[in-house]
Design a protein around this motif. Structure first.
Motif, short mmCIF file in Angstrom:
data_model
loop_
_atom_site.label_atom_id
_atom_site.label_comp_id
_atom_site.label_asym_id
_atom_site.label_seq_id
_atom_site.Cartn_x
_atom_site.Cartn_y
_atom_site.Cartn_z
N LYS A 56 3.66 16.05 4.02
CA LYS A 56 3.35 17.17 3.14
C LYS A 56 2.09 16.87 2.34
CE LYS A 56 7.28 19.44 3.90
NZ LYS A 56 7.65 18.84 5.14
N PRO A 57 1.27 17.88 2.07
CA PRO A 57 0.10 17.67 1.21
C PRO A 57 0.52 17.07 -0.12
CG PRO A 57 -0.04 19.82 2.27
CD PRO A 57 1.33 19.26 2.58
N ARG A 58 -0.23 16.09 -0.57
CA ARG A 58 -0.02 15.37 -1.84
C ARG A 58 1.18 14.43 -1.83
NH1 ARG A 58 -2.13 19.29 -6.66
NH2 ARG A 58 -3.90 20.12 -5.50
N GLU A 59 1.87 14.32 -0.69
CA GLU A 59 2.98 13.37 -0.60
C GLU A 59 2.43 11.95 -0.77
OE1 GLU A 59 6.32 11.97 2.70
OE2 GLU A 59 5.22 13.85 2.97
N ARG A 60 3.09 11.15 -1.58
CA ARG A 60 2.65 9.77 -1.82
C ARG A 60 3.29 8.86 -0.78
NH1 ARG A 60 0.56 9.06 -7.01
NH2 ARG A 60 1.37 6.94 -7.15
N LEU A 61 2.47 8.03 -0.16
CA LEU A 61 2.92 7.16 0.93
C LEU A 61 2.54 5.71 0.66
CD1 LEU A 61 1.43 9.43 3.71
CD2 LEU A 61 3.85 9.28 3.16
N ALA A 62 3.33 4.78 1.17
CA ALA A 62 3.00 3.36 1.19
C ALA A 62 2.99 2.96 2.65
CB ALA A 62 4.00 2.55 0.39
N LEU A 63 1.82 2.69 3.20
CA LEU A 63 1.67 2.41 4.62
C LEU A 63 1.10 1.01 4.83
CD1 LEU A 63 0.12 5.83 5.68
CD2 LEU A 63 2.51 5.11 5.95
N ASP A 64 1.43 0.43 5.98
CA ASP A 64 0.89 -0.88 6.35
C ASP A 64 -0.25 -0.67 7.34
OD1 ASP A 64 2.89 -2.17 4.83
OD2 ASP A 64 4.29 -2.01 6.51
N PHE A 65 -1.44 -1.18 7.00
CA PHE A 65 -2.62 -1.09 7.86
C PHE A 65 -2.92 -2.48 8.38
CE2 PHE A 65 -2.81 2.45 4.99
CZ PHE A 65 -3.32 3.48 5.74
N LYS A 66 -2.98 -2.65 9.70
CA LYS A 66 -3.22 -3.96 10.30
C LYS A 66 -4.47 -3.89 11.17
CE LYS A 66 -1.85 -8.12 11.78
NZ LYS A 66 -2.92 -9.04 11.50
N LEU A 67 -5.47 -4.70 10.80
CA LEU A 67 -6.67 -4.86 11.60
C LEU A 67 -6.54 -6.14 12.42
CD1 LEU A 67 -9.26 -3.89 8.85
CD2 LEU A 67 -8.64 -2.52 10.86
N THR A 68 -7.52 -6.42 13.27
CA THR A 68 -7.46 -7.59 14.13
C THR A 68 -7.32 -8.88 13.32
OG1 THR A 68 -8.80 -6.45 15.77
CG2 THR A 68 -8.66 -8.84 15.97
N ASN A 69 -8.01 -9.00 12.19
CA ASN A 69 -8.02 -10.25 11.42
C ASN A 69 -7.48 -10.11 10.00
OD1 ASN A 69 -9.24 -11.93 13.45
ND2 ASN A 69 -11.12 -10.78 13.10
N GLY A 70 -6.63 -9.17 9.75
CA GLY A 70 -6.08 -9.03 8.41
C GLY A 70 -5.40 -7.70 8.25
#
Length: 197
Positions: free
Chosen positions: A86-100
């Motif tokens: 939903k617009p303006r919904e607050r999220l906590a997401l995990d972002f994983k790149l190759t080195n961190g």
């Protein structure tokens, strides 16, 4: 390399900074928007920066946008037609790149072009980390959100930085250079700012 999570404050200008402008700058040798491998490079609508877009061929056609502003701030948006954020919904997401990675990183829901998704921001070196990575994996706890190839991102981000550098000599559309004749100060949130009568 260990990447750390940083706080993020969403502004209503965030999405506008990622919309394509209809014309290219006169100083720009190449016409924008233009393709850089699988990525599309364009100038932001307000002229204050540039952004890259890549659309991934999968259910819901995932769209990845990376915006970079003159001051070095960045905005990452990911959209998909099948998502129910939903617009303006607050999220906590995990972002994983190759080195961190960025665990439990703050993001805000939004809707654009019949797709739903989220927007977030990272510290200024983030585009460099992205350019050096082969993939960007996003998860919501144990639930995978997206696994995106970053092939060609090195050249695309170099072109993005060149585009932003070219914008630095130009005025940003709709900004006030001094307190405006309309009685609105250039920075209404600065200490001592008062309405002109």
């Amino acid at each position: 390399m260990k990447l750390s999570r940083i706080p993020f404050a969403l502004s209503s200008l965030c999405l506008a900074a990622m919309q394509a402008s209809t014309g290219a700058a006169a100083a720009e040798k190449d016409t924008l928007p233009r393709k850089v491998g699988d990525w599309t490079l364009a100038i932001s609508e307000d002229g204050g920066g540039c952004f890259l877009t890549r659309i991934y061929d999968r259910p819901g056609d995932t769209t990845l946008l990376l915006g970079l502003d003159r001051d070095g701030s960045n905005h990452l948006t990911v959209l998909n037609a099948n998502w129910s954020i939903k617009p303006r919904e607050r999220l906590a997401l995990d972002f994983k790149l190759t080195n961190g990675g960025y665990p439990k990183h703050f993001a805000v829901g939004l809707s654009s072009d019949d797709k739903q998704g989220f927007v977030t921001s990272f510290e200024k070196p983030f585009p460099t980390y992205l350019a050096r990575s082969q993939t960007l994996n996003i998860a919501r706890g144990d639930v995978p959100v997206e696994r995106l190839s970053l092939a060609g991102s090195g050249a695309a981000i170099a072109a993005l930085r060149d585009c932003v550098s070219a914008r630095k000599a130009e005025p940003i559309k709709g900004t006030r250079s001094d307190d405006g004749a309309d009685g609105i100060p250039r920075d209404p949130f600065a200490k001592g700012a008062a309405r002109k009568r």
